[in-house]
Scaffold this motif. Structure first.
Motif, PDB file in Angstrom:
ATOM      1  N   PHE A 278      47.842  30.468  34.714  1.00  0.00           N
ATOM      2  CA  PHE A 278      48.590  29.224  35.721  1.00  0.00           C
ATOM      3  C   PHE A 278      49.959  29.648  35.509  1.00  0.00           C
ATOM      4  O   PHE A 278      50.590  29.681  36.565  1.00  0.00           O
ATOM      5  N   LEU A 279      50.739  29.677  34.358  1.00  0.00           N
ATOM      6  CA  LEU A 279      52.211  30.000  34.428  1.00  0.00           C
ATOM      7  C   LEU A 279      52.679  31.236  34.953  1.00  0.00           C
ATOM      8  O   LEU A 279      53.462  31.353  35.583  1.00  0.00           O
ATOM      9  N   TYR A 280      51.535  32.420  34.842  1.00  0.00           N
ATOM     10  CA  TYR A 280      51.685  33.719  35.171  1.00  0.00           C
ATOM     11  C   TYR A 280      51.982  33.618  36.801  1.00  0.00           C
ATOM     12  O   TYR A 280      52.818  34.159  37.576  1.00  0.00           O
ATOM     13  N   VAL A 281      51.149  33.023  37.483  1.00  0.00           N
ATOM     14  CA  VAL A 281      50.957  32.885  38.806  1.00  0.00           C
ATOM     15  C   VAL A 281      52.341  32.335  39.355  1.00  0.00           C
ATOM     16  O   VAL A 281      52.918  32.645  40.400  1.00  0.00           O
ATOM     17  N   ILE A 282      52.764  31.063  38.898  1.00  0.00           N
ATOM     18  CA  ILE A 282      54.042  30.570  39.191  1.00  0.00           C
ATOM     19  C   ILE A 282      55.080  31.657  39.013  1.00  0.00           C
ATOM     20  O   ILE A 282      55.994  31.650  39.933  1.00  0.00           O
ATOM     21  N   ALA A 316      51.996  44.908  39.570  1.00  0.00           N
ATOM     22  CA  ALA A 316      50.762  45.630  38.672  1.00  0.00           C
ATOM     23  C   ALA A 316      50.235  44.707  37.691  1.00  0.00           C
ATOM     24  O   ALA A 316      49.217  44.549  37.511  1.00  0.00           O
ATOM     25  N   GLN A 317      51.299  43.736  37.002  1.00  0.00           N
ATOM     26  CA  GLN A 317      50.891  42.970  36.003  1.00  0.00           C
ATOM     27  C   GLN A 317      49.678  41.961  36.688  1.00  0.00           C
ATOM     28  O   GLN A 317      48.600  41.954  36.344  1.00  0.00           O
ATOM     29  N   LEU A 318      50.267  41.453  37.538  1.00  0.00           N
ATOM     30  CA  LEU A 318      49.312  40.334  38.300  1.00  0.00           C
ATOM     31  C   LEU A 318      48.001  41.014  39.165  1.00  0.00           C
ATOM     32  O   LEU A 318      47.024  40.490  38.802  1.00  0.00           O
ATOM     33  N   PHE A 319      48.208  41.924  39.710  1.00  0.00           N
ATOM     34  CA  PHE A 319      47.128  42.863  40.267  1.00  0.00           C
ATOM     35  C   PHE A 319      45.846  42.989  39.269  1.00  0.00           C
ATOM     36  O   PHE A 319      44.955  42.994  39.619  1.00  0.00           O
ATOM     37  N   MET A 320      46.478  43.579  38.276  1.00  0.00           N
ATOM     38  CA  MET A 320      45.301  44.129  37.375  1.00  0.00           C
ATOM     39  C   MET A 320      44.524  42.843  36.679  1.00  0.00           C
ATOM     40  O   MET A 320      43.236  43.067  36.569  1.00  0.00           O
ATOM     41  N   TYR A 321      45.214  41.808  36.626  1.00  0.00           N
ATOM     42  CA  TYR A 321      44.361  40.541  36.234  1.00  0.00           C
ATOM     43  C   TYR A 321      43.315  40.210  37.287  1.00  0.00           C
ATOM     44  O   TYR A 321      42.376  40.077  37.287  1.00  0.00           O
ATOM     45  N   CYS A 322      43.806  40.081  38.426  1.00  0.00           N
ATOM     46  CA  CYS A 322      43.150  39.610  39.821  1.00  0.00           C
ATOM     47  C   CYS A 322      41.813  40.610  40.100  1.00  0.00           C
ATOM     48  O   CYS A 322      40.821  40.409  40.416  1.00  0.00           O
ATOM     49  N   TRP A 323      42.387  42.017  39.886  1.00  0.00           N
ATOM     50  CA  TRP A 323      41.353  43.043  40.344  1.00  0.00           C
ATOM     51  C   TRP A 323      40.237  42.856  39.289  1.00  0.00           C
ATOM     52  O   TRP A 323      39.002  42.971  39.806  1.00  0.00           O
ATOM     53  N   HIS A 324      40.553  42.884  37.943  1.00  0.00           N
ATOM     54  CA  HIS A 324      39.293  42.809  37.106  1.00  0.00           C
ATOM     55  C   HIS A 324      38.837  41.574  37.019  1.00  0.00           C
ATOM     56  O   HIS A 324      37.533  41.617  36.546  1.00  0.00           O
ATOM     57  N   SER A 325      39.351  40.741  37.224  1.00  0.00           N
ATOM     58  CA  SER A 325      38.717  39.014  37.183  1.00  0.00           C
ATOM     59  C   SER A 325      37.679  39.395  38.359  1.00  0.00           C
ATOM     60  O   SER A 325      36.672  38.616  38.536  1.00  0.00           O
ATOM     61  N   ASN A 326      38.293  39.675  39.558  1.00  0.00           N
ATOM     62  CA  ASN A 326      37.336  40.101  40.885  1.00  0.00           C
ATOM     63  C   ASN A 326      36.103  40.880  40.709  1.00  0.00           C
ATOM     64  O   ASN A 326      34.932  40.552  41.011  1.00  0.00           O
ATOM     65  N   ASP A 327      36.141  41.718  39.827  1.00  0.00           N
ATOM     66  CA  ASP A 327      35.031  42.764  39.434  1.00  0.00           C
ATOM     67  C   ASP A 327      34.127  41.855  38.648  1.00  0.00           C
ATOM     68  O   ASP A 327      32.889  42.119  39.028  1.00  0.00           O
ATOM     69  N   VAL A 328      34.388  41.161  37.712  1.00  0.00           N
ATOM     70  CA  VAL A 328      33.585  40.357  37.039  1.00  0.00           C
ATOM     71  C   VAL A 328      32.898  39.386  37.999  1.00  0.00           C
ATOM     72  O   VAL A 328      31.406  39.048  37.915  1.00  0.00           O
ATOM     73  N   LEU A 329      33.779  38.843  38.914  1.00  0.00           N
ATOM     74  CA  LEU A 329      32.801  37.813  39.720  1.00  0.00           C
ATOM     75  C   LEU A 329      31.775  38.323  40.677  1.00  0.00           C
ATOM     76  O   LEU A 329      30.553  37.784  40.713  1.00  0.00           O
ATOM     77  N   SER A 369      39.973  31.636  35.767  1.00  0.00           N
ATOM     78  CA  SER A 369      40.648  30.762  36.542  1.00  0.00           C
ATOM     79  C   SER A 369      42.168  30.591  35.972  1.00  0.00           C
ATOM     80  O   SER A 369      42.474  31.190  34.979  1.00  0.00           O
ATOM     81  N   ALA A 370      43.157  30.206  36.869  1.00  0.00           N
ATOM     82  CA  ALA A 370      44.529  30.030  36.391  1.00  0.00           C
ATOM     83  C   ALA A 370      44.926  28.591  36.504  1.00  0.00           C
ATOM     84  O   ALA A 370      45.242  27.919  37.411  1.00  0.00           O
ATOM     85  N   GLY A 371      44.495  27.713  35.619  1.00  0.00           N
ATOM     86  CA  GLY A 371      44.909  26.402  35.230  1.00  0.00           C
ATOM     87  C   GLY A 371      43.521  25.606  36.135  1.00  0.00           C
ATOM     88  O   GLY A 371      42.472  26.389  36.418  1.00  0.00           O
ATOM     89  N   PRO A 372      43.793  24.573  36.292  1.00  0.00           N
ATOM     90  CA  PRO A 372      42.680  23.797  37.221  1.00  0.00           C
ATOM     91  C   PRO A 372      42.888  23.821  38.868  1.00  0.00           C
ATOM     92  O   PRO A 372      41.940  23.333  39.691  1.00  0.00           O
ATOM     93  N   PHE A 373      43.836  24.844  39.219  1.00  0.00           N
ATOM     94  CA  PHE A 373      44.281  24.615  40.606  1.00  0.00           C
ATOM     95  C   PHE A 373      43.473  25.985  41.419  1.00  0.00           C
ATOM     96  O   PHE A 373      43.190  26.058  42.607  1.00  0.00           O
ATOM     97  N   THR A 374      43.264  26.883  40.796  1.00  0.00           N
ATOM     98  CA  THR A 374      42.844  28.342  41.670  1.00  0.00           C
ATOM     99  C   THR A 374      42.273  29.346  40.763  1.00  0.00           C
ATOM    100  O   THR A 374      42.182  29.018  39.329  1.00  0.00           O
ATOM    101  N   ASN A 375      41.670  30.104  41.163  1.00  0.00           N
ATOM    102  CA  ASN A 375      40.825  31.312  40.517  1.00  0.00           C
ATOM    103  C   ASN A 375      41.701  32.512  40.440  1.00  0.00           C
ATOM    104  O   ASN A 375      42.372  32.745  41.364  1.00  0.00           O
ATOM    105  N   ILE A 376      41.361  33.371  39.384  1.00  0.00           N
ATOM    106  CA  ILE A 376      41.930  34.754  39.515  1.00  0.00           C
ATOM    107  C   ILE A 376      41.181  35.924  40.352  1.00  0.00           C
ATOM    108  O   ILE A 376      40.237  36.186  39.689  1.00  0.00           O
ATOM    109  N   THR A 377      41.430  36.091  41.473  1.00  0.00           N
ATOM    110  CA  THR A 377      40.885  36.948  42.281  1.00  0.00           C
ATOM    111  C   THR A 377      41.814  37.692  43.125  1.00  0.00           C
ATOM    112  O   THR A 377      42.984  37.536  43.212  1.00  0.00           O
TER     113      THR A 377
END
Length: 401
Positions: A278-282, A316-329, A369-377
């Motif tokens: 959540f902090l990362y996204v902001i 790249a930092q944020l993309f790698m989290y989003c990409w791999h979370s998307n894979d799991v989804l 998820s990234a806090g209660p507001f959004t998912n990491i995708t």
């Protein structure tokens, strides 16, 4: 050379997480049991946390210079994320140890079982090594550029050297931070650069060890879901070797238990990671905006190159989290197909109904998820880029006005 180093980092006790565990221990995120070493690492952690506080203090002194202010803000926010990572890892040390123990245990159980699963395991193990190596290279390429920029500017810019001599320009810093001495004297500048370089190197170690460990765990979750699908597709055996009702029941219970345990540790992992993300996204939104704006106003070629490299690292930092979370989804969405890929039509109605238990369990969609507001995708990543671009446009227009 790098291959040799990585072989040395392998640990037979941790076939998947070997290099990541060594990195976590080396940078002190997993504290040693020896009391003296534990307090040494805590002291080192505190020195970097205090340094981050001095970065915030420096904002007051550079607030009138937009370029210096943006540089300070983007690096300070990244340092804040780094501090939050190591602090949360230390606070939730027991939870992280439980997650690591589960991943290691589940991974070792599945190794050398059958050809199909061995292909999955070999693929995600090699992929984890590449991700870890690539991340370390990207991180420390950025750190080297940041540390070397004051030296490069002094050596290759005659105008800068002349401005330093006549007092019209201050010494360039490694990282914008406050120190209780005059940074514009030679001695003060050297002391400040030494502390700033130490913080950059140590903070880089925090980021790489935490991020690569988290990403490799995500890769494992995806692999475990793929292996559960492979196993459940053979829940009744094959046309050449049909299982008895008792063996089918044992497999049904085993696969159900494995998935329940997997969901349990995925939720535990998400509870540890979600506040950080959540902090990362902001922070990434602000950092990408500031970095993009600096590229357009920077006149120095070297400084612009460093800023571009910093932007690549941030994306790249944020993309790698989003990409791999998307894979799991997406793999979790396909897990329920496994039982229907078996020879279920050859069995009696009672057993056909039994596999509905497994299908219902596998139907659970997994998303981090990234806090209660959004998912990491990946969709979230694209939204962040759009938002950062909007902020950049607004900032550019306000400066022109």
């Amino acid at each position: 050379m790098l291959g040799y180093i990585f072989k040395k980092l392998e640990d037979p006790r941790f076939p998947l997480l070997g290099p990541n565990i060594r990195a976590l221990k080396f940078w002190g995120l997993i504290l040693p049991k020896q009391t003296s070493m534990k307090f040494l690492y805590i002291f080192l952690h505190l020195t970097v946390i205090i340094f981050t506080a001095t970065e915030y203090a420096e904002i007051w002194f550079v607030k009138d210079d937009m370029n210096l202010l943006l540089t300070n803000i983007k690096i300070t926010l990244l340092a804040t994320v780094s501090v939050s990572k190591v602090t949360s890892f230390l606070i939730f040390q027991e939870k992280w140890n439980n997650i690591i123990d589960y991943v290691n245990r589940a991974d070792k159980i599945q190794r050398n079982r059958d050809v199909l699963k061995n292909d999955v395991i070999e693929r995600y193990t090699k992929y984890s090594r590449r991700i870890t190596l690539s991340y370390f290279l990207l991180m420390y390429t950025t750190v080297v550029f940041v540390i070397s920029q004051p030296i490069y500017k002094y050596v290759f810019s005659e105008t800068y050297r002349e401005n330093i001599r006549n007092g019209t320009e201050n010494y360039a810093q490694v990282v914008s931070s406050w120190v209780p001495i005059d940074k514009n004297t030679v001695k003060g500048h050297i002391i400040a650069c030494f502390y700033q370089s130490y913080a950059a190197i140590y903070g880089g170690g925090w980021i790489t060890s935490f991020d690569t460990n988290a990403i490799v765990i995500m890769v494992f979750f995806k692999g475990e879901l793929e292996m559960l699908r492979i196993d459940s597709s053979n829940i009744f055996g094959s046309t050449d070797y049909v299982l008895s009702h008792e063996d089918f029941q044992l497999r049904l219970k085993n696969y159900y238990r494995r998935h329940v345990e997997l969901i349990k540790f995925i939720r535990l992992f998400d509870s540890c990671l979600s506040p950080i993300m959540f902090l990362y996204v902001i922070v990434c939104s602000i950092m990408l905006c500031a970095t993009a704006y600096q590229i357009t106003i920077e006149t120095s070629t070297m400084q612009r190159f460093i800023t571009v490299e910093y932007l690549i690292f941030g994306v790249a930092q944020l993309f790698m989290y989003c990409w791999h979370s998307n894979d799991v989804l997406y793999v979790s969405r396909d897990s329920s197909r496994g039982p229907y890929e078996s020879i279920w039509w050859t069995r009696n109605v009672s057993e056909q109904k039994d596999i509905n238990i497994l299908v219902d369990q596998f139907n659970r969609i997994i998303v981090f998820s990234a806090g209660p507001f959004t998912n990491i995708t990946v969709a979230t990543f694209i939204s962040i880029l759009k938002g950062a671009y909007s902020y950049y446009t607004l900032l550019s227009q306000s400066q022109q006005d």
